[in-house]
Design a protein around this motif. Structure first.
Motif, PDB file in Angstrom:
ATOM      1  N   PHE A  20       0.844  -1.197   0.000  1.00 10.17           N
ATOM      2  CA  PHE A  20       0.000   0.000   0.000  1.00 10.17           C
ATOM      3  C   PHE A  20       0.877   1.245   0.000  1.00 10.17           C
ATOM      4  CE2 PHE A  20      -2.163   3.268   2.699  1.00 10.17           C
ATOM      5  CZ  PHE A  20      -3.206   3.577   1.838  1.00 10.17           C
ATOM      6  N   THR A  21       0.909   1.924  -1.139  1.00 13.83           N
ATOM      7  CA  THR A  21       1.532   3.239  -1.216  1.00 13.83           C
ATOM      8  C   THR A  21       0.408   4.249  -1.292  1.00 13.83           C
ATOM      9  OG1 THR A  21       3.390   2.290  -2.457  1.00 13.83           O
ATOM     10  CG2 THR A  21       3.187   4.695  -2.434  1.00 13.83           C
ATOM     11  N   ALA A  22       0.161   4.962  -0.212  1.00 13.21           N
ATOM     12  CA  ALA A  22      -1.011   5.824  -0.109  1.00 13.21           C
ATOM     13  C   ALA A  22      -0.916   6.991  -1.079  1.00 13.21           C
ATOM     14  CB  ALA A  22      -1.149   6.347   1.318  1.00 13.21           C
ATOM     15  N   PRO A  23      -1.973   7.243  -1.858  1.00 20.22           N
ATOM     16  CA  PRO A  23      -1.979   8.448  -2.695  1.00 20.22           C
ATOM     17  C   PRO A  23      -1.746   9.718  -1.895  1.00 20.22           C
ATOM     18  CG  PRO A  23      -3.749   6.966  -3.353  1.00 20.22           C
ATOM     19  CD  PRO A  23      -3.155   6.390  -2.096  1.00 20.22           C
ATOM     20  N   ALA A  24      -2.287   9.785  -0.687  1.00 19.27           N
ATOM     21  CA  ALA A  24      -2.073  10.962   0.152  1.00 19.27           C
ATOM     22  C   ALA A  24      -0.606  11.107   0.537  1.00 19.27           C
ATOM     23  CB  ALA A  24      -2.942  10.874   1.413  1.00 19.27           C
ATOM     24  N   TRP A  25       0.065   9.980   0.747  1.00 17.90           N
ATOM     25  CA  TRP A  25       1.498  10.047   1.051  1.00 17.90           C
ATOM     26  C   TRP A  25       2.281  10.551  -0.154  1.00 17.90           C
ATOM     27  CZ3 TRP A  25       5.997   8.212  -0.927  1.00 17.90           C
ATOM     28  CH2 TRP A  25       7.138   8.416  -0.142  1.00 17.90           C
ATOM     29  N   LEU A  26       1.929  10.093  -1.366  1.00 22.77           N
ATOM     30  CA  LEU A  26       2.611  10.570  -2.568  1.00 22.77           C
ATOM     31  C   LEU A  26       2.437  12.082  -2.726  1.00 22.77           C
ATOM     32  CD1 LEU A  26       1.842   7.787  -5.199  1.00 22.77           C
ATOM     33  CD2 LEU A  26       4.044   8.311  -4.148  1.00 22.77           C
ATOM     34  N   ASP A  27       1.231  12.578  -2.444  1.00 22.59           N
ATOM     35  CA  ASP A  27       1.011  14.021  -2.495  1.00 22.59           C
ATOM     36  C   ASP A  27       1.934  14.737  -1.517  1.00 22.59           C
ATOM     37  OD1 ASP A  27      -1.004  13.646  -4.365  1.00 22.59           O
ATOM     38  OD2 ASP A  27      -2.618  13.710  -2.870  1.00 22.59           O
ATOM     39  N   TRP A  28       1.985  14.229  -0.289  1.00 25.13           N
ATOM     40  CA  TRP A  28       2.814  14.829   0.758  1.00 25.13           C
ATOM     41  C   TRP A  28       4.290  14.811   0.344  1.00 25.13           C
ATOM     42  CZ3 TRP A  28       6.796  12.716   3.612  1.00 25.13           C
ATOM     43  CH2 TRP A  28       7.214  13.434   4.739  1.00 25.13           C
ATOM     44  N   ALA A  29       4.756  13.668  -0.155  1.00 22.33           N
ATOM     45  CA  ALA A  29       6.175  13.517  -0.493  1.00 22.33           C
ATOM     46  C   ALA A  29       6.553  14.356  -1.708  1.00 22.33           C
ATOM     47  CB  ALA A  29       6.494  12.046  -0.735  1.00 22.33           C
ATOM     48  N   GLU A  30       5.654  14.454  -2.684  1.00 26.40           N
ATOM     49  CA  GLU A  30       5.949  15.270  -3.871  1.00 26.40           C
ATOM     50  C   GLU A  30       6.032  16.747  -3.515  1.00 26.40           C
ATOM     51  OE1 GLU A  30       5.107  13.787  -8.270  1.00 26.40           O
ATOM     52  OE2 GLU A  30       3.305  14.441  -7.212  1.00 26.40           O
ATOM     53  N   GLU A  31       5.154  17.194  -2.642  1.00 23.59           N
ATOM     54  CA  GLU A  31       5.173  18.606  -2.238  1.00 23.59           C
ATOM     55  C   GLU A  31       6.502  18.988  -1.602  1.00 23.59           C
ATOM     56  OE1 GLU A  31       1.877  19.086   0.356  1.00 23.59           O
ATOM     57  OE2 GLU A  31       0.360  18.967  -1.235  1.00 23.59           O
ATOM     58  N   ARG A  32       7.166  18.023  -0.978  1.00 21.91           N
ATOM     59  CA  ARG A  32       8.432  18.279  -0.285  1.00 21.91           C
ATOM     60  C   ARG A  32       9.646  17.892  -1.120  1.00 21.91           C
ATOM     61  NH1 ARG A  32       4.330  17.863   2.583  1.00 21.91           N
ATOM     62  NH2 ARG A  32       4.088  18.855   4.628  1.00 21.91           N
ATOM     63  N   GLY A  33       9.420  17.469  -2.351  1.00 20.46           N
ATOM     64  CA  GLY A  33      10.535  17.124  -3.225  1.00 20.46           C
ATOM     65  C   GLY A  33      11.232  15.832  -2.859  1.00 20.46           C
ATOM     66  N   ILE A  34      10.540  14.968  -2.098  1.00 19.41           N
ATOM     67  CA  ILE A  34      11.143  13.700  -1.670  1.00 19.41           C
ATOM     68  C   ILE A  34      11.080  12.673  -2.795  1.00 19.41           C
ATOM     69  CG2 ILE A  34      10.915  11.778  -0.046  1.00 19.41           C
ATOM     70  CD1 ILE A  34       9.786  13.894   1.959  1.00 19.41           C
ATOM     71  N   VAL A  35       9.972  12.659  -3.532  1.00 17.64           N
ATOM     72  CA  VAL A  35       9.806  11.732  -4.651  1.00 17.64           C
ATOM     73  C   VAL A  35       9.178  12.481  -5.819  1.00 17.64           C
ATOM     74  CG1 VAL A  35       9.482   9.733  -3.124  1.00 17.64           C
ATOM     75  CG2 VAL A  35       7.477  10.976  -3.972  1.00 17.64           C
ATOM     76  N   SER A  36       9.252  11.861  -6.977  1.00 15.40           N
ATOM     77  CA  SER A  36       8.541  12.328  -8.163  1.00 15.40           C
ATOM     78  C   SER A  36       7.709  11.164  -8.686  1.00 15.40           C
ATOM     79  CB  SER A  36       9.520  12.792  -9.243  1.00 15.40           C
ATOM     80  OG  SER A  36       8.833  13.033 -10.474  1.00 15.40           O
ATOM     81  N   ARG A  37       6.403  11.360  -8.742  1.00 19.04           N
ATOM     82  CA  ARG A  37       5.505  10.281  -9.175  1.00 19.04           C
ATOM     83  C   ARG A  37       5.953   9.665 -10.494  1.00 19.04           C
ATOM     84  NH1 ARG A  37       1.200  12.790  -6.443  1.00 19.04           N
ATOM     85  NH2 ARG A  37      -0.357  11.348  -5.575  1.00 19.04           N
ATOM     86  N   GLU A  38       6.359  10.509 -11.425  1.00 18.50           N
ATOM     87  CA  GLU A  38       6.677  10.023 -12.765  1.00 18.50           C
ATOM     88  C   GLU A  38       7.898   9.122 -12.786  1.00 18.50           C
ATOM     89  OE1 GLU A  38       4.562  10.486 -15.191  1.00 18.50           O
ATOM     90  OE2 GLU A  38       3.380  11.543 -13.679  1.00 18.50           O
ATOM     91  N   LYS A  39       8.737   9.230 -11.782  1.00 17.19           N
ATOM     92  CA  LYS A  39       9.950   8.416 -11.740  1.00 17.19           C
ATOM     93  C   LYS A  39       9.800   7.170 -10.873  1.00 17.19           C
ATOM     94  CE  LYS A  39      12.999  12.379 -12.521  1.00 17.19           C
ATOM     95  NZ  LYS A  39      14.133  13.179 -11.992  1.00 17.19           N
ATOM     96  N   LEU A  40       8.657   7.031 -10.216  1.00 14.68           N
ATOM     97  CA  LEU A  40       8.426   5.871  -9.356  1.00 14.68           C
ATOM     98  C   LEU A  40       7.877   4.703 -10.182  1.00 14.68           C
ATOM     99  CD1 LEU A  40       6.816   7.578  -6.235  1.00 14.68           C
ATOM    100  CD2 LEU A  40       9.140   6.670  -6.441  1.00 14.68           C
ATOM    101  N   PRO A  41       8.112   3.465  -9.738  1.00 18.09           N
ATOM    102  CA  PRO A  41       7.583   2.311 -10.476  1.00 18.09           C
ATOM    103  C   PRO A  41       6.062   2.268 -10.449  1.00 18.09           C
ATOM    104  CG  PRO A  41       8.573   1.629  -8.399  1.00 18.09           C
ATOM    105  CD  PRO A  41       8.916   3.073  -8.574  1.00 18.09           C
ATOM    106  N   TRP A  42       5.501   1.495 -11.381  1.00 14.28           N
ATOM    107  CA  TRP A  42       4.039   1.445 -11.549  1.00 14.28           C
ATOM    108  C   TRP A  42       3.312   1.019 -10.286  1.00 14.28           C
ATOM    109  CZ3 TRP A  42       6.997  -2.803 -12.352  1.00 14.28           C
ATOM    110  CH2 TRP A  42       6.493  -4.010 -11.878  1.00 14.28           C
TER     111      TRP A  42
END
Length: 329
Positions: A20-42
């Motif tokens: 489970f990779t939470a969509p809300a976590w991805l939003d949080w992490a992208e806002e802080r420059g921790i991850v980029s959705r487009e570069k993460l695996p499917w």
């Protein structure tokens, strides 16, 4: 079909291996420059409707989510906030679909204070049914003496500990080996990492020192069942040495999930080596795609000639309910 159509009582399989990779976590992490959705695996694009669709196709009543958080964090406060966001999202999924989902709260082998917080927040406040952990962290394997305080606390709670590999195996103090060129680590090296962690737990007598812990080994236990006789025979060469009786005892006290898939090639060895009542159904979704789970792994398990009807019922549901009785509620 709306998600509300999925809300009835669930009496199907229990999947103990659901990422489970939470969509809300991805939003949080992208806002802080921790991850980029487009570069993460499917498989990081977890979606509720897709999860429920796969569960219905595969006859899965309840999935127990392992909460994923990716990226590197600079300090404990940021790491704790990351875990809080992800755990809160998991708890919200469970609150909306209590018959269909449960979750494990993560513990961190390299940060025991953060682990203590996650145990209290995830188990006590949010209602997690157990904990999850990596089989190794920076080359230090689960069961190392550095983990004793964490394992003692989990033992006091009679915790179920779901394990999962992440790195190419490396020696203590390393951060990952080179691996075989052209082969992703999840094909083979993950199984080695799981096997090493299990052997380390056996070598340290962890289940003797912490008898109320239950460890779930993914992917049929890696290579452990296959090389069990070798470990019994050659355990005297380890430091400290492993007595053959301890090997056999621990083999029957671990739990093993079927993600991989297990059937049909590995089933005879697993049934011969371990307690069939401790084998649990697992999909490894979404890293294992839905069409593979529903079209390959589930039919292979259901039609495995090595399994009796009673053993299959146990693997699909009954064994998990004994291990995690909260799911029956």
């Amino acid at each position: 079909m709306t998600t509300a159509d999925h809300d009835g009582p669930a009496a199907g399989r229990v999947d103990v291996h659901h990422h489970f990779t939470a969509p809300a976590w991805l939003d949080w992490a992208e806002e802080r420059g921790i991850v980029s959705r487009e570069k993460l695996p499917w498989w990081t694009r977890w979606d509720l409707d897709a999860a429920l669709e796969l569960m219905d196709k595969a006859g899965i009543g309840t999935s127990v989510m392992t909460v994923a958080m990716l990226g590197r964090f600079r300090d404990r406060a940021e790491r704790r906030e990351s875990a809080r966001v992800a755990l809160r999202a998991a708890a919200e999924v469970v609150a909306e679909h209590p018959a269909r989902f449960a979750f494990f709260t993560p513990v961190f082998l390299d940060d025991l204070e953060l682990s203590r917080w996650s145990i209290e927040y995830g188990l006590d406040e949010l209602g997690a049914v157990g904990v999850s952990t990596r089989t190794s962290m920076d080359g230090v394997y689960l069961g190392d003496a550095a983990h004793d305080r964490l394992l003692a606390e989990l033992n006091e709670r009679s915790a179920v500990v779901s394990t999962h590999p992440m790195d190419v195996p490396a020696g203590k103090g390393g951060s990952g080996g080179a691996g075989l060129p052209g082969m992703p680590p999840f094909v083979c090296d993950f199984l080695v990492d799981t096997t090493r962690a299990a052997v380390n737990l056996i070598k340290g007598g962890v289940l003797d020192r912490y008898p109320d812990l239950t460890f779930v080994l993914p992917h049929g236990g890696g290579f452990l069942p296959y090389m069990a006789d070798r470990l019994e025979l050659l355990g005297g060469h380890l430091t400290p040495a492993i007595e053959p009786g301890r090997v056999r005892d621990h083999l029957h006290r671990f739990c093993y999930d079927t993600a991989g898939p297990m059937s049909p090639s590995a089933t005879p060895t697993l049934l011969t080596t371990v307690d069939p009542g401790r084998i649990l159904f697992g999909t490894d979704w979404p890293p294992t795609p839905a069409h593979v789970v529903a079209g390959v792994t589930v039919p292979a398990l259901d039609n495995d000639p090595a399994l009796t009807e009673g053993q299959l019922r146990g693997i699909n549901r009954e064994n998990a309910l004994r291990l995690l009785p909260a799911l029956a509620g």
